[in-house]
Design an enzyme around this catalytic site. Structure first.
Site, short mmCIF file in Angstrom:
data_model
loop_
_atom_site.label_atom_id
_atom_site.label_comp_id
_atom_site.label_asym_id
_atom_site.label_seq_id
_atom_site.Cartn_x
_atom_site.Cartn_y
_atom_site.Cartn_z
N GLU A 271 61.76 56.60 65.17
CA GLU A 271 62.23 57.58 64.96
C GLU A 271 62.06 58.24 66.16
O GLU A 271 63.23 59.63 67.25
CB GLU A 271 61.64 58.71 64.41
CG GLU A 271 61.38 58.20 62.66
CD GLU A 271 61.02 57.31 62.04
OE1 GLU A 271 59.87 57.46 62.66
OE2 GLU A 271 61.26 56.06 61.65
N ASP B 231 59.26 49.17 62.81
CA ASP B 231 59.16 50.68 62.28
C ASP B 231 58.83 51.79 62.77
O ASP B 231 58.85 51.51 64.43
CB ASP B 231 57.63 50.39 61.51
CG ASP B 231 57.28 51.39 60.46
OD1 ASP B 231 58.55 51.73 59.31
OD2 ASP B 231 56.45 50.71 59.73
#
Ligand code: NAG
Ligand code: NAG
Ligand code: NAG
Length: 656
Positions: free
Chosen positions: A237, A234
């Site tokens: 980015e 997770d």
């Protein structure tokens, strides 16, 4: 309104006016805008890198995706268990709540294959730890779940606190010693941000081969603590809770370029690293969009090396080619009807991107769900390739056991249809892995020259043969379904839908306990009797659903292997059979018989949809099937009860 999400896929597929399809990839990882206009035209505007264009000539939509995935890497073969239903939430907060949740699914006999731990299983959000107070006994509990046929997936974040007392946090100290963090522009001091763990955090630079080794080592070591089966990555980015207000991000052209694409917050550094920080492959300015991609491959090998089994990786950030190593979920959606509808579009997109293992958080992640939204979402989610109910911290419980008897019963029946159809779904993944087909596809892939079909984003297909038309509106007890030119059969009754429905929208009943499903004539779907886990369902008898087209023909295939060993296809340890129905006869031809476990599996029923009258005699491999083993319903559904090993060649003919 339109801004950046978790990944970048500068690829599009276009169907021209003559119904030929093509695809275009701009292989570029820099920040970019993509603008569509009605001319029609598309404009890519990127602020760096190379203008590296690839064309994929089709001519069909499926051909385009086969060609695209041939270039970027075909999707990995998922373990069979990962096609089962999965449950997660952020904020179980204690092992007791976790146990109670799992237990009520068991009480209601709801299929459940995979359980997750989100970041609250960790000690103070530190990777490679677990909370020994609130989750005391977690290692033993995971063993218990596994004994019961379930699998367990852990979450890991791509940041490590640098502020633990010296000598207490090996993952950081080892990484520091190896010099594997993303650095500041000086190329020597690590970039420091703020994320979940206490103190400040550094970011592993996964573009560096040494980082991959460190990561695989840490994951493999942690397997001795928690006996996990897969890894969920997770925040890659990568996410940083600080934005540009922090000391770093000097005034220069990388951090503040003359043009900034439409990014939420309007800054390249918004909630991430300074663009001039340094990775092994170059400036973060150029590699930002590759962070999740670069983490997926070492995580794939970490999962594989640690478990000795087929890898399972689920990544939030993806780029061109990620599908070779990871699946994806659509991120932090909201418990809203609109987001449920959008999830179909996201699922179709990621199938174009070569990441067919895709789904959204069932019942919605952020905000409180409602009984009806969550129930309709359980029905839709039963047909996501990646089927997981996931909730955010602080929200009331939304697992399928949380809303009482009726809800549990309806969820159970939707999931049992999924489990029934898993052999078909697994075979679609085989075709995706070896030929690059989509798994879930829009109606336009199969009915390309039908302008209506091109517009449909509220229904979708599993492969060529199963149409799913979910309820997407509150209070609705019917769905307006478009039936393209084909023979269609109601999944539940096996009845032919009226010929007058073809090329029309028809309002189809959908009471609360039903998700409308239709089988397309011309196809043969392999099924297997469902069970509470895939470990159990994989032992059950198989059936075939043969849905005839207007010529009385149909075809299909079944791929089978042990479901979780590494590279079973490459090592040819699998079973593959092709089915053909024509001239009132079924023929099953075994193409590959390389999986020894096939010996104990058998067919027990064959269903034919679309006969117009009762067959007089049915022969199986030359012998007559006793008439008490044949049932013909007035709606044309014919059922045969047989008992034949799966590996046997099969000819069944129907005489009139
Ligand atoms: C980052 O800094 C470390 C020293 O702290 C160095 O060993 C490493 O090579 C640097 N990496 C990059 C990509 O700048
Ligand atoms: C372990 O990981 C490495 C990549 O670092 C890979 O080359 C190797 O094949 C893996 N071994 C196993 C048994 O999966
Ligand atoms: C904030 C966010 O990630 N929203 C996503 C929620 O899910 C829908 C559909 O799955 C996405 O389109 C949104 O971007």
């Amino acid at each position: 309104a339109f801004s950046n999400l978790y990944g970048v896929h500068p690829f599009y597929m276009c169907i021209e006016n003559d119904f030929n399809a093509h695809g275009v990839l701009l292989l570029n990882s820099n920040a970019q805008d993509v603008t569509l206009s009605p001319f029609p035209s598309i404009t890519f505007r990127t602020i760096g890198g190379v203008l590296d264009f690839y064309m994929f000539l089709g001519p069909t939509p499926e051909n385009v995706i086969q060609q695209y995935t041939e270039a970027i890497g075909r999707p990995y073969m998922p373990p069979y268990w990962s096609l089962g239903f999965q449950l997660c939430r952020w904020g179980y907060n204690s092992i007791d709540v976790l146990k109670k949740t799992v237990e009520r699914l068991r009480q209601y006999d709801i299929p459940h294959d995979v359980q997750y731990g989100d970041i609250d299983y960790m000690e103070r959000h530190l990777d490679f730890t677990y909370d020994k107070a609130n989750f005391a006994g977690l290692p033993e509990y995971i063993k218990e779940l596994k004994n019961d046929g379930l699998h367990y997936v852990i979450i890991l974040d791509p940041f490590l606190t640098k502020d633990e007392p010296q000598g207490t946090y090996k993952p950081y100290e080892l990484g520091e010693e190896l010099g594997i963090w993303v650095n500041n522009s000086d190329g020597v001091t690590p970039f420091v941000g703020k994320a979940w763990p206490p103190g400040d955090s550094v970011y592993p630079d996964y573009t560096n081969p040494q980082t991959a080794e460190w990561w695989i080592h840490m994951c493999t070591e942690f397997k001795n603590v928690l006996d996990y089966d897969g890894i969920w990555i997770d925040m890659n980015e990568p996410a940083n809770f600080h934005s540009d207000h922090h000391p770093n991000c000097e005034e220069n052209n990388l951090n503040y370029p003359p043009y900034v694409p439409d990014i939420s917050g309007g800054l390249l550094a918004e909630k991430t690293l300074c663009p001039n920080s340094k990775t092994y492959l170059g400036y973060h300015y150029d590699t930002h969009s590759l962070f999740g991609w670069s983490q997926a491959k070492p995580t794939f090998y970490a999962s594989q090396n640690a478990t000795g089994k087929r890898a399972f990786v689920l990544s939030r950030s993806t780029f061109v080619g990620s599908g070779k190593y990871t699946g994806h979920w659509l991120g932090d959606n909201f418990s809203r009807w609109k987001d449920m509808h959008m999830s179909i579009i996201g699922m179709l997109e990621f199938n174009l991107f070569g990441i067919p293992y895709i789904g959204a958080d069932i019942c919605g992640f952020n905000e409180e769900t409602t009984y009806e939204l969550c129930l309709r979402w359980m029905q839709l989610g039963a047909f996501y390739p990646f089927s997981r109910n996931h909730n955010a911290i602080g929200n009331k419980e939304q697992d399928p056991g949380a809303f009482g008897e009726e809800f549990a019963e309806i969820s159970r029946s939707a999931l049992r249809i999924r489990y029934l159809l898993l052999p078909y779904l697994y075979t679609l993944f085989y075709h995706a892995h070896v030929s690059g087909n989509t798994v879930v596809r829009g109606l336009m892939h199969e009915f390309t020259s039908d302008p209506q079909a091109q517009e449909i984003d509220r229904a979708f297909l599993w492969g060529p043969a199963l149409m799913i038309a979910p309820v997407l509106e509150e209070g609705a007890r019917s769905v307006d379904v478009y039936f393209p030119e084909a023979s269609w059969f109601d999944f539940y009754t096996g009845s032919h839908v009226p010929v007058s429905w073809k090329r029309r929208f028809v309002d189809v009943p959908a009471p609360l306990d039903i998700i409308p499903l239709f089988i397309r004539g011309g196809y043969i779907l392999p099924t297997q009797f469902p069970a509470r886990t895939t470990e159990l369902s994989r032992l059950n008898p198989f059936s075939l659903i043969i849905a005839l087209d207007e010529q009385g023909e149909a075809s299909g295939s079944l791929f089978w292997d042990d479901g979780d060993s590494i590279d079973s296809i490459e090592r040819e340890e699998y079973f593959y059979v092709e089915y053909q129905f024509s001239n009132k006869a079924l023929k099953a031809t075994v193409i590959k018989n390389g999986y020894h476990g096939i010996a104990t599996l058998a067919y027990d029923t064959i269903q034919v949809l679309g006969f117009t009258s009762k067959p007089n005699v049915v022969f199986m491999n030359g012998e007559t099937i006793p008439s008490n083993r044949i049932q013909y319903n007035s709606n044309g559904k014919t059922i045969l009860w047989i008992s034949v090993p799966l590996f046997q060649e099969l000819t069944i003919s129907f005489a009139y």
